[in-house]
Design a protein around this motif. Structure first.
Motif, PDB file in Angstrom:
ATOM      1  N   ARG A 181       0.828  -1.209   0.000  1.00 31.03           N
ATOM      2  CA  ARG A 181       0.000   0.000   0.000  1.00 31.03           C
ATOM      3  C   ARG A 181       0.861   1.258   0.000  1.00 31.03           C
ATOM      4  NH1 ARG A 181      -3.539  -1.677   4.952  1.00 31.03           N
ATOM      5  NH2 ARG A 181      -1.888  -0.415   5.798  1.00 31.03           N
ATOM      6  N   VAL A 182       2.086   1.153   0.473  1.00 33.46           N
ATOM      7  CA  VAL A 182       2.970   2.323   0.577  1.00 33.46           C
ATOM      8  C   VAL A 182       3.784   2.525  -0.702  1.00 33.46           C
ATOM      9  CG1 VAL A 182       4.895   3.302   1.873  1.00 33.46           C
ATOM     10  CG2 VAL A 182       3.086   2.082   3.073  1.00 33.46           C
ATOM     11  N   LYS A 183       4.109   1.468  -1.394  1.00 33.27           N
ATOM     12  CA  LYS A 183       4.918   1.568  -2.613  1.00 33.27           C
ATOM     13  C   LYS A 183       4.375   2.591  -3.613  1.00 33.27           C
ATOM     14  CE  LYS A 183       7.115  -2.961  -2.683  1.00 33.27           C
ATOM     15  NZ  LYS A 183       7.279  -4.195  -3.469  1.00 33.27           N
ATOM     16  N   PRO A 184       3.058   2.590  -3.894  1.00 33.17           N
ATOM     17  CA  PRO A 184       2.535   3.582  -4.851  1.00 33.17           C
ATOM     18  C   PRO A 184       2.735   5.024  -4.384  1.00 33.17           C
ATOM     19  CG  PRO A 184       0.953   1.815  -4.539  1.00 33.17           C
ATOM     20  CD  PRO A 184       2.035   1.619  -3.517  1.00 33.17           C
ATOM     21  N   TYR A 185       2.690   5.240  -3.079  1.00 31.49           N
ATOM     22  CA  TYR A 185       2.916   6.584  -2.527  1.00 31.49           C
ATOM     23  C   TYR A 185       4.307   7.089  -2.917  1.00 31.49           C
ATOM     24  CZ  TYR A 185       3.534  10.247   0.991  1.00 31.49           C
ATOM     25  OH  TYR A 185       3.789  11.422   1.615  1.00 31.49           O
ATOM     26  N   PHE A 186       5.317   6.241  -2.780  1.00 32.73           N
ATOM     27  CA  PHE A 186       6.675   6.608  -3.168  1.00 32.73           C
ATOM     28  C   PHE A 186       6.789   6.712  -4.689  1.00 32.73           C
ATOM     29  CE2 PHE A 186       7.563   5.810   1.166  1.00 32.73           C
ATOM     30  CZ  PHE A 186       8.779   6.395   1.450  1.00 32.73           C
ATOM     31  N   ASN A 187       6.135   5.793  -5.413  1.00 30.82           N
ATOM     32  CA  ASN A 187       6.190   5.814  -6.876  1.00 30.82           C
ATOM     33  C   ASN A 187       5.644   7.116  -7.441  1.00 30.82           C
ATOM     34  OD1 ASN A 187       7.414   3.327  -7.158  1.00 30.82           O
ATOM     35  ND2 ASN A 187       5.489   2.223  -7.352  1.00 30.82           N
ATOM     36  N   LEU A 188       4.599   7.666  -6.818  1.00 32.26           N
ATOM     37  CA  LEU A 188       4.048   8.940  -7.271  1.00 32.26           C
ATOM     38  C   LEU A 188       5.074  10.061  -7.172  1.00 32.26           C
ATOM     39  CD1 LEU A 188       0.440   8.877  -5.769  1.00 32.26           C
ATOM     40  CD2 LEU A 188       1.083   8.809  -8.194  1.00 32.26           C
ATOM     41  N   LYS A 189       6.023   9.908  -6.277  1.00 35.63           N
ATOM     42  CA  LYS A 189       7.068  10.913  -6.096  1.00 35.63           C
ATOM     43  C   LYS A 189       8.317  10.584  -6.916  1.00 35.63           C
ATOM     44  CE  LYS A 189       5.489  12.392  -1.616  1.00 35.63           C
ATOM     45  NZ  LYS A 189       5.903  13.355  -0.635  1.00 35.63           N
ATOM     46  N   GLY A 190       8.250   9.527  -7.718  1.00 38.54           N
ATOM     47  CA  GLY A 190       9.365   9.151  -8.570  1.00 38.54           C
ATOM     48  C   GLY A 190      10.433   8.329  -7.872  1.00 38.54           C
ATOM     49  N   ILE A 191      10.064   7.703  -6.751  1.00 36.78           N
ATOM     50  CA  ILE A 191      11.010   6.901  -5.971  1.00 36.78           C
ATOM     51  C   ILE A 191      10.512   5.466  -5.952  1.00 36.78           C
ATOM     52  CG2 ILE A 191      12.094   6.580  -3.714  1.00 36.78           C
ATOM     53  CD1 ILE A 191      11.222   9.592  -3.207  1.00 36.78           C
ATOM     54  N   GLU A 192      11.358   4.540  -6.337  1.00 32.68           N
ATOM     55  CA  GLU A 192      10.977   3.134  -6.302  1.00 32.68           C
ATOM     56  C   GLU A 192      11.317   2.558  -4.934  1.00 32.68           C
ATOM     57  OE1 GLU A 192      11.500  -0.958  -8.854  1.00 32.68           O
ATOM     58  OE2 GLU A 192      12.551   0.847  -9.487  1.00 32.68           O
ATOM     59  N   MET A 193      10.297   2.096  -4.219  1.00 35.05           N
ATOM     60  CA  MET A 193      10.500   1.492  -2.902  1.00 35.05           C
ATOM     61  C   MET A 193      10.486  -0.021  -3.050  1.00 35.05           C
ATOM     62  SD  MET A 193       8.110   1.501   0.472  1.00 35.05           S
ATOM     63  CE  MET A 193       8.825   2.815   1.435  1.00 35.05           C
ATOM     64  N   LYS A 194      11.449  -0.658  -2.395  1.00 33.87           N
ATOM     65  CA  LYS A 194      11.537  -2.114  -2.421  1.00 33.87           C
ATOM     66  C   LYS A 194      11.829  -2.618  -1.012  1.00 33.87           C
ATOM     67  CE  LYS A 194      13.406  -2.324  -7.101  1.00 33.87           C
ATOM     68  NZ  LYS A 194      14.525  -2.787  -7.931  1.00 33.87           N
ATOM     69  N   GLY A 195      11.440  -3.851  -0.766  1.00 38.28           N
ATOM     70  CA  GLY A 195      11.747  -4.492   0.503  1.00 38.28           C
ATOM     71  C   GLY A 195      13.069  -5.234   0.423  1.00 38.28           C
ATOM     72  N   TYR A 196      13.605  -5.575   1.579  1.00 34.65           N
ATOM     73  CA  TYR A 196      14.856  -6.342   1.609  1.00 34.65           C
ATOM     74  C   TYR A 196      14.737  -7.629   0.801  1.00 34.65           C
ATOM     75  CZ  TYR A 196      16.958  -3.577   5.420  1.00 34.65           C
ATOM     76  OH  TYR A 196      17.506  -2.596   6.192  1.00 34.65           O
ATOM     77  N   ASP A 197      13.539  -8.209   0.780  1.00 37.31           N
ATOM     78  CA  ASP A 197      13.349  -9.456   0.045  1.00 37.31           C
ATOM     79  C   ASP A 197      13.533  -9.271  -1.461  1.00 37.31           C
ATOM     80  OD1 ASP A 197      11.018  -7.912  -0.082  1.00 37.31           O
ATOM     81  OD2 ASP A 197       9.714  -9.672  -0.212  1.00 37.31           O
ATOM     82  N   GLU A 198      13.572  -8.043  -1.925  1.00 35.99           N
ATOM     83  CA  GLU A 198      13.757  -7.757  -3.350  1.00 35.99           C
ATOM     84  C   GLU A 198      15.204  -7.420  -3.706  1.00 35.99           C
ATOM     85  OE1 GLU A 198      10.233  -5.527  -5.120  1.00 35.99           O
ATOM     86  OE2 GLU A 198      10.026  -5.091  -2.966  1.00 35.99           O
ATOM     87  N   LEU A 199      16.103  -7.550  -2.736  1.00 36.02           N
ATOM     88  CA  LEU A 199      17.514  -7.281  -3.003  1.00 36.02           C
ATOM     89  C   LEU A 199      18.151  -8.357  -3.867  1.00 36.02           C
ATOM     90  CD1 LEU A 199      18.790  -5.977   0.445  1.00 36.02           C
ATOM     91  CD2 LEU A 199      18.741  -4.721  -1.693  1.00 36.02           C
ATOM     92  N   GLY A 200      17.575  -9.545  -3.849  1.00 40.32           N
ATOM     93  CA  GLY A 200      18.123 -10.633  -4.650  1.00 40.32           C
ATOM     94  C   GLY A 200      19.505 -11.027  -4.182  1.00 40.32           C
ATOM     95  N   ASP A 201      20.396 -11.248  -5.123  1.00 42.25           N
ATOM     96  CA  ASP A 201      21.752 -11.692  -4.816  1.00 42.25           C
ATOM     97  C   ASP A 201      22.753 -10.556  -4.759  1.00 42.25           C
ATOM     98  OD1 ASP A 201      20.923 -14.313  -4.674  1.00 42.25           O
ATOM     99  OD2 ASP A 201      21.320 -14.699  -6.799  1.00 42.25           O
ATOM    100  N   ASN A 202      22.293  -9.341  -4.579  1.00 41.78           N
ATOM    101  CA  ASN A 202      23.192  -8.202  -4.541  1.00 41.78           C
ATOM    102  C   ASN A 202      24.072  -8.285  -3.294  1.00 41.78           C
ATOM    103  OD1 ASN A 202      24.281  -5.546  -4.012  1.00 41.78           O
ATOM    104  ND2 ASN A 202      22.923  -4.824  -5.636  1.00 41.78           N
ATOM    105  N   LYS A 203      25.289  -8.726  -3.461  1.00 43.74           N
ATOM    106  CA  LYS A 203      26.216  -8.967  -2.340  1.00 43.74           C
ATOM    107  C   LYS A 203      26.532  -7.698  -1.561  1.00 43.74           C
ATOM    108  CE  LYS A 203      27.263 -13.316  -3.490  1.00 43.74           C
ATOM    109  NZ  LYS A 203      26.148 -14.158  -3.258  1.00 43.74           N
ATOM    110  N   LEU A 204      26.643  -6.567  -2.254  1.00 42.86           N
ATOM    111  CA  LEU A 204      26.966  -5.311  -1.584  1.00 42.86           C
ATOM    112  C   LEU A 204      25.901  -4.958  -0.550  1.00 42.86           C
ATOM    113  CD1 LEU A 204      28.594  -2.673  -1.256  1.00 42.86           C
ATOM    114  CD2 LEU A 204      27.154  -1.726  -3.073  1.00 42.86           C
ATOM    115  N   PHE A 205      24.653  -4.926  -0.967  1.00 37.49           N
ATOM    116  CA  PHE A 205      23.580  -4.539  -0.062  1.00 37.49           C
ATOM    117  C   PHE A 205      23.301  -5.612   0.985  1.00 37.49           C
ATOM    118  CE2 PHE A 205      22.011  -1.918  -3.852  1.00 37.49           C
ATOM    119  CZ  PHE A 205      22.782  -0.832  -3.468  1.00 37.49           C
ATOM    120  N   GLN A 206      23.422  -6.872   0.614  1.00 40.72           N
ATOM    121  CA  GLN A 206      23.174  -7.959   1.556  1.00 40.72           C
ATOM    122  C   GLN A 206      24.083  -7.877   2.773  1.00 40.72           C
ATOM    123  OE1 GLN A 206      20.828 -10.173   1.706  1.00 40.72           O
ATOM    124  NE2 GLN A 206      19.917 -10.039  -0.310  1.00 40.72           N
TER     125      GLN A 206
END
Length: 96
Positions: A67-92
C-alpha cells in the motif's frame, strides 16, 4: 543513480524515531560514493521528502508494504523491501 538502504530504526526518545540510512551513488554498476545518514523520523512523509531532497531514485526498507509503494512511486522513488535485493552482495552485507 542514488540508492538508499534503510538499515534500522532506533528509539531516540519516547516518541522520536531515527532511520539510519546508507546512500550509495552508483554509476555504470559501480559504487562511486557512500554516505551514512540519520533521517529524523521514520514516518512516510519525512522519509519520502528526504529521498526527494537527496535525489534518491530507489529506496530499500526492511518491509515494503504494497500500500505504501505507490505513494513513493508517485514521487518518482521506487521502494523495495529487503526481500527484493536478490543476490546483490553489496547490499546484503548491510542487512545481515
Amino acid at each position: 543513480m542514488r540508492i538508499a538502504l534503510v538499515l534500522r530504526q532506533e528509539k531516540k526518545e519516547v516518541e522520536d524515531r531515527i532511520s539510519r540510512v546508507i546512500v550509495f551513488d552508483v554509476e555504470n554498476d559501480k559504487v562511486v560514493g557512500v554516505e551514512n545518514v540519520d533521517v529524523a523520523s521514520a514516518d512516510l512523509n519525512t522519509l519520502s521528502n528526504w529521498a526527494l531532497t537527496e535525489q534518491v531514485e530507489e529506496i530499500f526498507v526492511p518491509e515494503a508494504n504494497d500500500r505504501v509503494k505507490p505513494y513513493f512511486n508517485l514521487k518518482g522513488i521506487e521502494m523495495k523491501g529487503y526481500d527484493e535485493l536478490g543476490d546483490n552482495k553489496l547490499f546484503q552485507t548491510f542487512i545481515v
